[in-house]
Write a protein that holds these residues in place. Structure first.
Motif, PDB file in Angstrom:
ATOM      1  N   GLY A   1     -81.021 116.547 -26.980  1.00 50.25           N
ATOM      2  CA  GLY A   1     -81.973 117.641 -27.149  1.00 50.25           C
ATOM      3  C   GLY A   1     -81.415 118.995 -26.797  1.00 50.25           C
ATOM      4  O   GLY A   1     -82.157 119.976 -26.676  1.00 50.25           O
ATOM      5  N   LYS A   2     -80.088 119.084 -26.650  1.00 48.51           N
ATOM      6  CA  LYS A   2     -79.428 120.363 -26.403  1.00 48.51           C
ATOM      7  C   LYS A   2     -77.948 120.204 -26.752  1.00 48.51           C
ATOM      8  O   LYS A   2     -77.467 119.069 -26.897  1.00 48.51           O
ATOM      9  CB  LYS A   2     -79.596 120.805 -24.951  1.00 48.51           C
ATOM     10  CG  LYS A   2     -78.859 119.964 -23.932  1.00 48.51           C
ATOM     11  CD  LYS A   2     -78.945 120.620 -22.550  1.00 48.51           C
ATOM     12  CE  LYS A   2     -78.038 119.927 -21.552  1.00 48.51           C
ATOM     13  NZ  LYS A   2     -77.959 120.674 -20.277  1.00 48.51           N
ATOM     14  N   PRO A   3     -77.192 121.312 -26.896  1.00 46.47           N
ATOM     15  CA  PRO A   3     -75.785 121.198 -27.282  1.00 46.47           C
ATOM     16  C   PRO A   3     -74.977 120.341 -26.308  1.00 46.47           C
ATOM     17  O   PRO A   3     -74.907 120.638 -25.115  1.00 46.47           O
ATOM     18  CB  PRO A   3     -75.301 122.647 -27.285  1.00 46.47           C
ATOM     19  CG  PRO A   3     -76.525 123.448 -27.561  1.00 46.47           C
ATOM     20  CD  PRO A   3     -77.634 122.731 -26.855  1.00 46.47           C
ATOM     21  N   THR A   4     -74.407 119.273 -26.845  1.00 47.57           N
ATOM     22  CA  THR A   4     -73.732 118.255 -26.037  1.00 47.57           C
ATOM     23  C   THR A   4     -72.453 117.828 -26.747  1.00 47.57           C
ATOM     24  O   THR A   4     -72.390 117.823 -27.969  1.00 47.57           O
ATOM     25  CB  THR A   4     -74.660 117.031 -25.849  1.00 47.57           C
ATOM     26  OG1 THR A   4     -75.869 117.453 -25.223  1.00 47.57           O
ATOM     27  CG2 THR A   4     -74.013 115.940 -25.008  1.00 47.57           C
ATOM     28  N   ARG A   5     -71.444 117.479 -25.963  1.00 48.65           N
ATOM     29  CA  ARG A   5     -70.201 116.947 -26.528  1.00 48.65           C
ATOM     30  C   ARG A   5     -69.955 115.550 -25.978  1.00 48.65           C
ATOM     31  O   ARG A   5     -70.385 115.207 -24.867  1.00 48.65           O
ATOM     32  CB  ARG A   5     -68.997 117.827 -26.174  1.00 48.65           C
ATOM     33  CG  ARG A   5     -69.106 119.278 -26.562  1.00 48.65           C
ATOM     34  CD  ARG A   5     -69.203 119.516 -28.048  1.00 48.65           C
ATOM     35  NE  ARG A   5     -68.041 119.088 -28.815  1.00 48.65           N
ATOM     36  CZ  ARG A   5     -67.813 119.470 -30.071  1.00 48.65           C
ATOM     37  NH1 ARG A   5     -68.674 120.296 -30.690  1.00 48.65           N
ATOM     38  NH2 ARG A   5     -66.746 119.028 -30.718  1.00 48.65           N
ATOM     39  N   LEU A   6     -69.265 114.742 -26.788  1.00 46.98           N
ATOM     40  CA  LEU A   6     -68.838 113.405 -26.388  1.00 46.98           C
ATOM     41  C   LEU A   6     -67.341 113.457 -26.120  1.00 46.98           C
ATOM     42  O   LEU A   6     -66.568 113.929 -26.965  1.00 46.98           O
ATOM     43  CB  LEU A   6     -69.148 112.404 -27.500  1.00 46.98           C
ATOM     44  CG  LEU A   6     -68.662 110.967 -27.303  1.00 46.98           C
ATOM     45  CD1 LEU A   6     -69.368 110.300 -26.126  1.00 46.98           C
ATOM     46  CD2 LEU A   6     -68.878 110.152 -28.585  1.00 46.98           C
ATOM     47  N   VAL A   7     -66.928 112.991 -24.937  1.00 47.48           N
ATOM     48  CA  VAL A   7     -65.510 113.028 -24.574  1.00 47.48           C
ATOM     49  C   VAL A   7     -65.055 111.644 -24.142  1.00 47.48           C
ATOM     50  O   VAL A   7     -65.862 110.771 -23.804  1.00 47.48           O
ATOM     51  CB  VAL A   7     -65.233 114.056 -23.450  1.00 47.48           C
ATOM     52  CG1 VAL A   7     -65.554 115.470 -23.928  1.00 47.48           C
ATOM     53  CG2 VAL A   7     -66.016 113.718 -22.180  1.00 47.48           C
ATOM     54  N   GLN A   8     -63.728 111.449 -24.151  1.00 43.33           N
ATOM     55  CA  GLN A   8     -63.130 110.161 -23.830  1.00 43.33           C
ATOM     56  C   GLN A   8     -61.954 110.399 -22.884  1.00 43.33           C
ATOM     57  O   GLN A   8     -61.284 111.429 -22.959  1.00 43.33           O
ATOM     58  CB  GLN A   8     -62.660 109.478 -25.121  1.00 43.33           C
ATOM     59  CG  GLN A   8     -62.106 108.078 -24.972  1.00 43.33           C
ATOM     60  CD  GLN A   8     -60.601 108.048 -24.792  1.00 43.33           C
ATOM     61  OE1 GLN A   8     -59.896 109.006 -25.100  1.00 43.33           O
ATOM     62  NE2 GLN A   8     -60.108 106.920 -24.296  1.00 43.33           N
ATOM     63  N   VAL A   9     -61.713 109.443 -21.984  1.00 45.47           N
ATOM     64  CA  VAL A   9     -60.612 109.610 -21.038  1.00 45.47           C
ATOM     65  C   VAL A   9     -59.559 108.517 -21.243  1.00 45.47           C
ATOM     66  O   VAL A   9     -59.852 107.335 -21.085  1.00 45.47           O
ATOM     67  CB  VAL A   9     -61.095 109.632 -19.568  1.00 45.47           C
ATOM     68  CG1 VAL A   9     -61.809 108.353 -19.179  1.00 45.47           C
ATOM     69  CG2 VAL A   9     -59.946 109.923 -18.616  1.00 45.47           C
ATOM     70  N   PRO A  10     -58.334 108.894 -21.608  1.00 46.10           N
ATOM     71  CA  PRO A  10     -57.252 107.909 -21.645  1.00 46.10           C
ATOM     72  C   PRO A  10     -56.725 107.663 -20.231  1.00 46.10           C
ATOM     73  O   PRO A  10     -56.948 108.464 -19.320  1.00 46.10           O
ATOM     74  CB  PRO A  10     -56.192 108.591 -22.522  1.00 46.10           C
ATOM     75  CG  PRO A  10     -56.484 110.052 -22.448  1.00 46.10           C
ATOM     76  CD  PRO A  10     -57.927 110.214 -22.103  1.00 46.10           C
ATOM     77  N   VAL A  11     -56.019 106.559 -20.056  1.00 51.27           N
ATOM     78  CA  VAL A  11     -55.512 106.206 -18.731  1.00 51.27           C
ATOM     79  C   VAL A  11     -54.676 107.340 -18.147  1.00 51.27           C
ATOM     80  O   VAL A  11     -54.772 107.640 -16.953  1.00 51.27           O
ATOM     81  CB  VAL A  11     -54.688 104.898 -18.809  1.00 51.27           C
ATOM     82  CG1 VAL A  11     -54.003 104.615 -17.487  1.00 51.27           C
ATOM     83  CG2 VAL A  11     -55.579 103.727 -19.196  1.00 51.27           C
ATOM     84  N   ALA A  12     -53.873 107.993 -18.980  1.00 53.83           N
ATOM     85  CA  ALA A  12     -52.966 109.027 -18.482  1.00 53.83           C
ATOM     86  C   ALA A  12     -53.694 110.250 -17.942  1.00 53.83           C
ATOM     87  O   ALA A  12     -53.110 111.044 -17.196  1.00 53.83           O
ATOM     88  CB  ALA A  12     -52.006 109.450 -19.594  1.00 53.83           C
TER      89      ALA A  12
END
Length: 268
Positions: free
Chosen positions: A117-128
């Protein structure tokens, strides 16, 4: 006999849990566990059920390629590929940690923005790019993805049964979002464990887990408990100077595989 009675993974931080029969472990805990996270687009600050209770109804299924499938009632299903080496890095904040991690792109951002319901981003974390666990606990090279503080959370089934009896109705284990559930122990026996082995994997117990308002959200409906349970009951008999404690945070030493039914051996 002590045995592993349930395994849960949470591919997206604060999204729905996924029950597993078996799973591998890497440096950051269970394969695919909390490797993805939603953040506020302007600030990069992490988003959870604490402020957005309807995240409990967001299904995010991890696949073996590291990607994610998002689904929720009233929204189309979206397959999100694992960000490549050329993905934009976004500055994000989770508790006191700041880091730069790959962004999943504009299509995923549009989907999660509509859901939140508001500006949002999806992020991912690699092991490094993973964080170091909380200072003062464990070893200097212990790492964690987007879990609050540590790679793994263990709860004894007897501990939940004890709590449910005190409240007078059954509490769902998923309110507490464990990775590992153990049967065969007495209530809160896990508080005294320091090192355990499940299968061929050794795990260190590093810290009790302090609990928050998120436990009052029904994982099936996303509704908060009108009587503030189970926090109210826990505060009466599990309160310590650092908070209300329920469950134990663990770090796995080495990699391997876990399967429901495996025995647990207390090493220390």
């Amino acid at each position: 006999m002590l045995r592993l009675s349930a395994l849960y993974r949470y591919p997206l931080k604060s999204g729905k849990g996924q029950a597993l029969q078996q799973v591998g472990l890497d440096k950051l805990g269970l394969d695919g566990d909390r490797r993805w996270m939603l953040v506020d687009e302007p600030s990069g600050r992490f988003l959870t059920q604490r402020a957005f209770a309807h995240m409990s109804q967001l299904s995010a299924i991890w696949n073996n390629a590291g990607g994610l499938t998002l689904s929720a009632a009233g929204h189309p299903t979206l397959d999100v590929p694992l960000p490549g080496s050329d993905a934009e890095l976004r500055g994000v904040t989770i508790w006191r940690d700041t880091l730069r991690v790959p962004d999943a792109g504009d299509e995923a951002a549009a989907w999660v923005s509509e859901f939140i319901g508001k500006p949002t981003r999806l992020v991912q974390v690699p092991v490094a790019r993973a964080r170091t666990t909380a200072s003062g606990y464990g070893k200097d090279d212990d790492k964690v993805a987007f879990a609050d503080g540590f790679p793994l959370l263990l709860i004894g089934q007897a501990s939940l049964d004890d709590l449910s009896q005190r409240i007078g109705r059954p509490m769902e284990m998923l309110r507490f979002r464990p990775n590992l559930v153990i049967e065969g122990s007495e209530a809160f026996a896990e508080d005294g464990w320091k090192r355990v082995r499940i299968g061929d994997v050794e795990l260190r117990v590093v810290k009790s887990c302090s609990r928050c308002i998120l436990t009052t959200i029904d994982p099936q409906t996303g509704e908060r408990s009108a009587d503030r349970q189970p926090l109210t009951a826990l505060e009466a008999y599990r309160k310590e100077p650092d908070g209300v404690m329920f469950g134990q945070n663990l770090v796995n030493d080495g990699v391997g595989r876990l399967e429901v039914g495996m025995p647990l051996t207390i090493l220390e």
